[in-house]
Design an enzyme around this catalytic site. Structure first.
Site, PDB file in Angstrom:
ATOM      1  N   LEU A  22      -5.828   0.848 -19.887  1.00 29.19           N
ATOM      2  CA  LEU A  22      -6.573   1.849 -19.072  1.00 29.19           C
ATOM      3  C   LEU A  22      -6.694   1.568 -17.567  1.00 29.19           C
ATOM      4  O   LEU A  22      -7.335   2.528 -16.840  1.00 29.19           O
ATOM      5  CB  LEU A  22      -7.755   2.513 -19.654  1.00 29.19           C
ATOM      6  CG  LEU A  22      -7.703   2.837 -21.099  1.00 29.19           C
ATOM      7  CD1 LEU A  22      -9.036   3.159 -21.825  1.00 29.19           C
ATOM      8  CD2 LEU A  22      -6.677   4.042 -21.122  1.00 29.19           C
ATOM      9  N   GLN A  67      -6.849   1.063 -14.234  1.00 27.19           N
ATOM     10  CA  GLN A  67      -6.036   1.662 -13.016  1.00 27.19           C
ATOM     11  C   GLN A  67      -6.109   0.977 -11.685  1.00 27.19           C
ATOM     12  O   GLN A  67      -5.014   0.761 -11.194  1.00 27.19           O
ATOM     13  CB  GLN A  67      -6.745   3.215 -12.607  1.00 27.19           C
ATOM     14  CG  GLN A  67      -6.686   4.192 -13.851  1.00 27.19           C
ATOM     15  CD  GLN A  67      -7.467   5.508 -13.480  1.00 27.19           C
ATOM     16  OE1 GLN A  67      -8.093   5.705 -12.289  1.00 27.19           O
ATOM     17  NE2 GLN A  67      -7.628   6.298 -14.648  1.00 27.19           N
ATOM     18  N   GLY A  68      -7.311   0.376 -11.125  1.00 27.38           N
ATOM     19  CA  GLY A  68      -7.163  -0.241  -9.860  1.00 27.38           C
ATOM     20  C   GLY A  68      -6.325  -0.913  -9.398  1.00 27.38           C
ATOM     21  O   GLY A  68      -5.493  -1.015  -8.771  1.00 27.38           O
ATOM     22  N   ARG A  94     -19.939  -7.218 -11.391  1.00 33.91           N
ATOM     23  CA  ARG A  94     -18.604  -7.633 -11.301  1.00 33.91           C
ATOM     24  C   ARG A  94     -18.087  -6.938  -9.984  1.00 33.91           C
ATOM     25  O   ARG A  94     -18.138  -5.785  -9.791  1.00 33.91           O
ATOM     26  CB  ARG A  94     -17.667  -7.340 -12.420  1.00 33.91           C
ATOM     27  CG  ARG A  94     -16.185  -7.654 -12.167  1.00 33.91           C
ATOM     28  CD  ARG A  94     -15.530  -7.514 -13.521  1.00 33.91           C
ATOM     29  NE  ARG A  94     -15.219  -6.159 -13.894  1.00 33.91           N
ATOM     30  CZ  ARG A  94     -14.636  -5.173 -13.643  1.00 33.91           C
ATOM     31  NH1 ARG A  94     -13.838  -5.375 -12.593  1.00 33.91           N
ATOM     32  NH2 ARG A  94     -14.699  -4.063 -14.126  1.00 33.91           N
ATOM     33  N   HIS A 130     -19.626   2.425 -14.234  1.00 32.86           N
ATOM     34  CA  HIS A 130     -18.508   3.032 -13.321  1.00 32.86           C
ATOM     35  C   HIS A 130     -19.127   4.108 -12.470  1.00 32.86           C
ATOM     36  O   HIS A 130     -19.331   4.945 -13.305  1.00 32.86           O
ATOM     37  CB  HIS A 130     -17.219   2.940 -13.746  1.00 32.86           C
ATOM     38  CG  HIS A 130     -16.115   2.905 -12.808  1.00 32.86           C
ATOM     39  ND1 HIS A 130     -15.921   4.179 -11.933  1.00 32.86           N
ATOM     40  CD2 HIS A 130     -15.264   2.317 -12.525  1.00 32.86           C
ATOM     41  CE1 HIS A 130     -14.891   3.865 -11.082  1.00 32.86           C
ATOM     42  NE2 HIS A 130     -14.429   2.718 -11.382  1.00 32.86           N
ATOM     43  N   ARG A 166     -20.423  -1.825  -6.811  1.00 33.65           N
ATOM     44  CA  ARG A 166     -20.621  -0.637  -8.031  1.00 33.65           C
ATOM     45  C   ARG A 166     -21.927  -0.561  -8.272  1.00 33.65           C
ATOM     46  O   ARG A 166     -22.476   0.572  -8.672  1.00 33.65           O
ATOM     47  CB  ARG A 166     -19.735  -1.262  -9.207  1.00 33.65           C
ATOM     48  CG  ARG A 166     -18.738  -0.083  -9.374  1.00 33.65           C
ATOM     49  CD  ARG A 166     -17.847  -0.712 -10.557  1.00 33.65           C
ATOM     50  NE  ARG A 166     -16.312  -0.859  -9.882  1.00 33.65           N
ATOM     51  CZ  ARG A 166     -15.293  -1.059 -10.634  1.00 33.65           C
ATOM     52  NH1 ARG A 166     -15.515  -2.114 -11.867  1.00 33.65           N
ATOM     53  NH2 ARG A 166     -14.276  -1.121 -10.452  1.00 33.65           N
ATOM     54  N   GLU A 217     -11.213  -1.975  -2.624  1.00 42.11           N
ATOM     55  CA  GLU A 217     -12.267  -1.412  -3.684  1.00 42.11           C
ATOM     56  C   GLU A 217     -13.629  -1.799  -3.199  1.00 42.11           C
ATOM     57  O   GLU A 217     -13.889  -2.612  -2.262  1.00 42.11           O
ATOM     58  CB  GLU A 217     -11.946  -1.601  -4.939  1.00 42.11           C
ATOM     59  CG  GLU A 217     -10.931  -0.982  -5.555  1.00 42.11           C
ATOM     60  CD  GLU A 217     -10.295  -1.237  -7.057  1.00 42.11           C
ATOM     61  OE1 GLU A 217     -11.120  -1.218  -7.684  1.00 42.11           O
ATOM     62  OE2 GLU A 217      -9.121  -1.246  -7.230  1.00 42.11           O
ATOM     63  N   GLU A 252     -12.999  -9.688 -21.426  1.00 43.10           N
ATOM     64  CA  GLU A 252     -14.309  -9.010 -21.075  1.00 43.10           C
ATOM     65  C   GLU A 252     -15.339  -9.613 -22.038  1.00 43.10           C
ATOM     66  O   GLU A 252     -16.500  -9.801 -21.925  1.00 43.10           O
ATOM     67  CB  GLU A 252     -14.064  -7.579 -21.264  1.00 43.10           C
ATOM     68  CG  GLU A 252     -15.313  -6.839 -21.100  1.00 43.10           C
ATOM     69  CD  GLU A 252     -15.077  -5.322 -20.973  1.00 43.10           C
ATOM     70  OE1 GLU A 252     -14.047  -4.871 -20.763  1.00 43.10           O
ATOM     71  OE2 GLU A 252     -16.210  -4.694 -21.097  1.00 43.10           O
ATOM     72  N   ALA A 281      -5.854 -10.332 -21.762  1.00 39.15           N
ATOM     73  CA  ALA A 281      -6.352 -11.919 -22.016  1.00 39.15           C
ATOM     74  C   ALA A 281      -5.756 -12.215 -23.330  1.00 39.15           C
ATOM     75  O   ALA A 281      -5.067 -13.598 -23.277  1.00 39.15           O
ATOM     76  CB  ALA A 281      -8.017 -11.776 -22.281  1.00 39.15           C
ATOM     77  N   HIS A 313     -18.757   0.785 -18.273  1.00 38.65           N
ATOM     78  CA  HIS A 313     -17.458   0.368 -18.019  1.00 38.65           C
ATOM     79  C   HIS A 313     -17.160  -0.848 -18.032  1.00 38.65           C
ATOM     80  O   HIS A 313     -16.056  -1.185 -18.953  1.00 38.65           O
ATOM     81  CB  HIS A 313     -17.331   0.764 -16.296  1.00 38.65           C
ATOM     82  CG  HIS A 313     -16.048   0.460 -15.750  1.00 38.65           C
ATOM     83  ND1 HIS A 313     -14.794   1.208 -16.352  1.00 38.65           N
ATOM     84  CD2 HIS A 313     -15.547  -0.485 -14.924  1.00 38.65           C
ATOM     85  CE1 HIS A 313     -13.941   0.756 -15.796  1.00 38.65           C
ATOM     86  NE2 HIS A 313     -14.220  -0.531 -15.069  1.00 38.65           N
TER      87      HIS A 313
HETATM   88  C1  SIN Z   1     -11.133   1.273 -11.054  1.00 36.29           C
HETATM   89  O1  SIN Z   1      -9.928   1.247 -10.970  1.00 36.29           O
HETATM   90  O2  SIN Z   1     -11.994   1.483 -10.604  1.00 36.29           O
HETATM   91  C2  SIN Z   1     -11.443   0.300 -12.018  1.00 36.29           C
HETATM   92  C3  SIN Z   1     -11.085  -1.096 -11.870  1.00 36.29           C
HETATM   93  C4  SIN Z   1     -12.062  -2.114 -12.405  1.00 36.29           C
HETATM   94  O3  SIN Z   1     -12.999  -2.074 -13.266  1.00 36.29           O
HETATM   95  O4  SIN Z   1     -12.161  -3.101 -11.580  1.00 36.29           O
END
Ligand code: SIN
Length: 499
Positions: free
Chosen positions: A43, A45-46, A375, A229, A279, A113, A364, A14, A340
């Site tokens: 960090l 990943q997704g 989220r 998470h 989630r 996801e 965030e 951001a 998370h």
């Molecule tokens: C993840 O890769 O599971 C995390 C991505 C996210 O927090 O949206």
């Protein structure tokens, strides 16, 4: 002392994207309390959720998924803004040199996801999206003459004159206090992971933006919606509070969840969506399974998937697990939920403006209204991009309306050696036990009393050190989460009350 047009606090996605979108005629100082390359964004990943097209049906589906994941507590206008600006912001990233993964047909590879009704998540380097995106932006920013980075500089308190922000008091690496005066200040300080004893966040995430805003009575809300998470790597030999994230995209590509009795338990909680439920549902289900089976983990099962494919699609996860004796596609992976993401934060409008004039919040630390009570996966990097772009546009338009620069006297405090670790541990212990996935009134009440005492003591004995201010920010953040969790008596989204 330093003077600039715009001060940005934080070097995650951001902060970087706000700076990069500002006109080159504007002088910008970006501060990082450690190194510019360190942030939570790195960090990630997704990936980045984005409908990279003009198809209104697909856009509407992304809006619907976001609202559904957020239990309709989202601000519908913000959600629409997020989705409509996604295409433009991802296109901009590409123009700044970011390389998203593409397939043999030369089309972008997109994944799925939890909570997404279709594949729409862009990724880079397989599971290295955050690292690759922030890396490309830092390279761009390093070439700009109007941008100055200051590392090992911690933001302490807003400087406010007649209800308008005019800068920030900061601490340098030698713990000397000094002001940075600016026409506009942007808080892009990221997450709050260190409030809890285990988190997927970088441990430098100490809720600094929240603490800074709270000390000036800036509006802050939805703090009770802390997202856990579902699948952080559970490793008994790791004694760090930072837990390794195992991306949800792995479940998007077919991984299951099983409990220690080898039961694929999601069928009991979300028979249709199974492991790809939002989630909050998956984390709460895992919590219940761990309780019922008297364990502190469940397993992610990838044994039915091709290890070679998994290695190339998820190199970061593959290598980390291998270093810890677990082979993706061969072994069961022990996982458990942990802190998370903060869905709420400093309230902003669609331009990133807060309740205090000339103060903006992005990423965030902001509550833009897009996440509601939980989220949707991979909407966080997207939120960073869209609202950073909006904030930079508003700053450019309104720079001239700022107060003329004025210097203020800044009080400095004593510096003394004090070990804040036990206080931080106490905050983490209470937050883990009472303000985590499952909450109840008496535990919340007990926690707020403890945190209030900690805050009173911290305020009584100021100490001009980074450790002191981080601890103060952690305590303020813990206080706000607990207070707002007490006020919301009904369960919704990430906030699950049993009484
Ligand atoms: C993840 O890769 O599971 C995390 C991505 C996210 O927090 O949206």
């Amino acid at each position: 002392m330093k003077k600039t047009d715009v001060l940005i606090v934080g070097t995650g996605l951001a902060g970087l994207f706000t700076a990069l979108n500002l006109d080159e005629s504007i002088n910008v100082v970006i501060i990082s309390k450690t190194k510019i390359q360190l942030s939570n964004s790195v960090l990630a990943q997704g990936g980045i959720a984005c409908e990279y097209n003009d198809d209104q049906q697909l856009h509407q589906a992304h809006i619907n998924d976001t609202l559904k994941a957020g239990s309709m507590l989202n601000d519908p206008e913000s959600v629409e803004f997020l989705v409509e600006k996604a295409h433009e912001s991802v296109k901009k990233l590409i123009s700044f040199g970011v390389q998203f993964d593409i397939g043999d047909d030369n089309l972008f590879l997109v994944t799925k996801e939890g909570g997404h009704s279709s594949r729409r998540i862009f990724h880079s380097g397989g599971d290295a999206t955050g690292k690759n995106v922030t890396g490309s932006l830092i390279i761009q920013l390093m070439q700009k003459k109007n941008i100055e980075f200051m590392e090992e500089t911690m933001a302490l308190n807003l400087l406010v004159d007649d209800k308008e922000v005019i800068g920030m008091s900061c601490l340098d690496r030698h713990e000397q206090i000094f002001p940075i005066y600016a026409k506009k200040v942007v808080l892009a300080t990221g997450g709050i992971g260190s409030v809890y004893n285990s988190t997927t966040n970088d441990l430098l995430a100490t809720g600094d933006g929240i603490g800074i805003a709270y000390r000036q009575d800036v509006h802050i809300s939805h703090m009770e919606f802390v997202q856990f998470h579902p699948t952080a790597f559970y490793n008994e030999n790791n004694h760090s509070r930072q837990r390794f994230l195992i991306t949800e995209a792995l479940r998007g590509e077919g991984a299951y969840l099983v409990n220690v009795e080898n039961e694929r338990f999601m069928k009991k909680y979300s028979p249709e969506l199974m492991e790809l439920a939002p989630r909050d549902i998956v984390s709460q289900a895992i919590f219940k399974e761990m309780y019922d089976t008297w364990t502190d983990h469940v397993f992610l099962d990838t044994r039915h998937l091709d290890p070679k494919y998994l290695q190339s699609r998820f190199p970061t996860v593959f290598n980390h697990l291998k270093e810890n004796g677990v082979i993706l596609g061969v072994d069961l992976i022990p996982v458990a939920p942990c802190e998370h993401f903060l869905c709420g934060g400093i309230d902003t409008d669609l331009r990133g403006r807060t309740s205090l004039k000339s103060l903006y919040a992005v990423g965030e630390t902001a509550n833009t209204g897009v996440h509601g009570a939980n989220r949707l996966a991979s909407n966080s990097l997207l939120e960073c991009l869209v609202f950073a772009m909006a904030a930079s546009g508003d700053i450019y338009k309104n720079l001239k309306d700022s107060k003329p620069m004025k210097e203020m006297s800044i009080a400095s405090n004593d510096v003394y050696n004090y070990n804040y670790k036990p206080i931080r541990k106490k905050i983490g212990d209470y937050m883990d036990e009472h303000v985590s996935i499952v909450r109840e009134q008496s535990g919340l009440q007990l926690t707020i009393e403890v945190i209030e005492k900690i805050l009173i003591n911290l305020e009584k004995y100021p100490n001009q050190t980074k450790n002191y201010y981080e601890t103060l920010n952690l305590a303020s953040t813990a206080y706000l989460i607990t207070k707002q969790a007490l006020e919301r008596v009904k369960s919704i989204g990430c906030h699950y009350r049993i009484n």
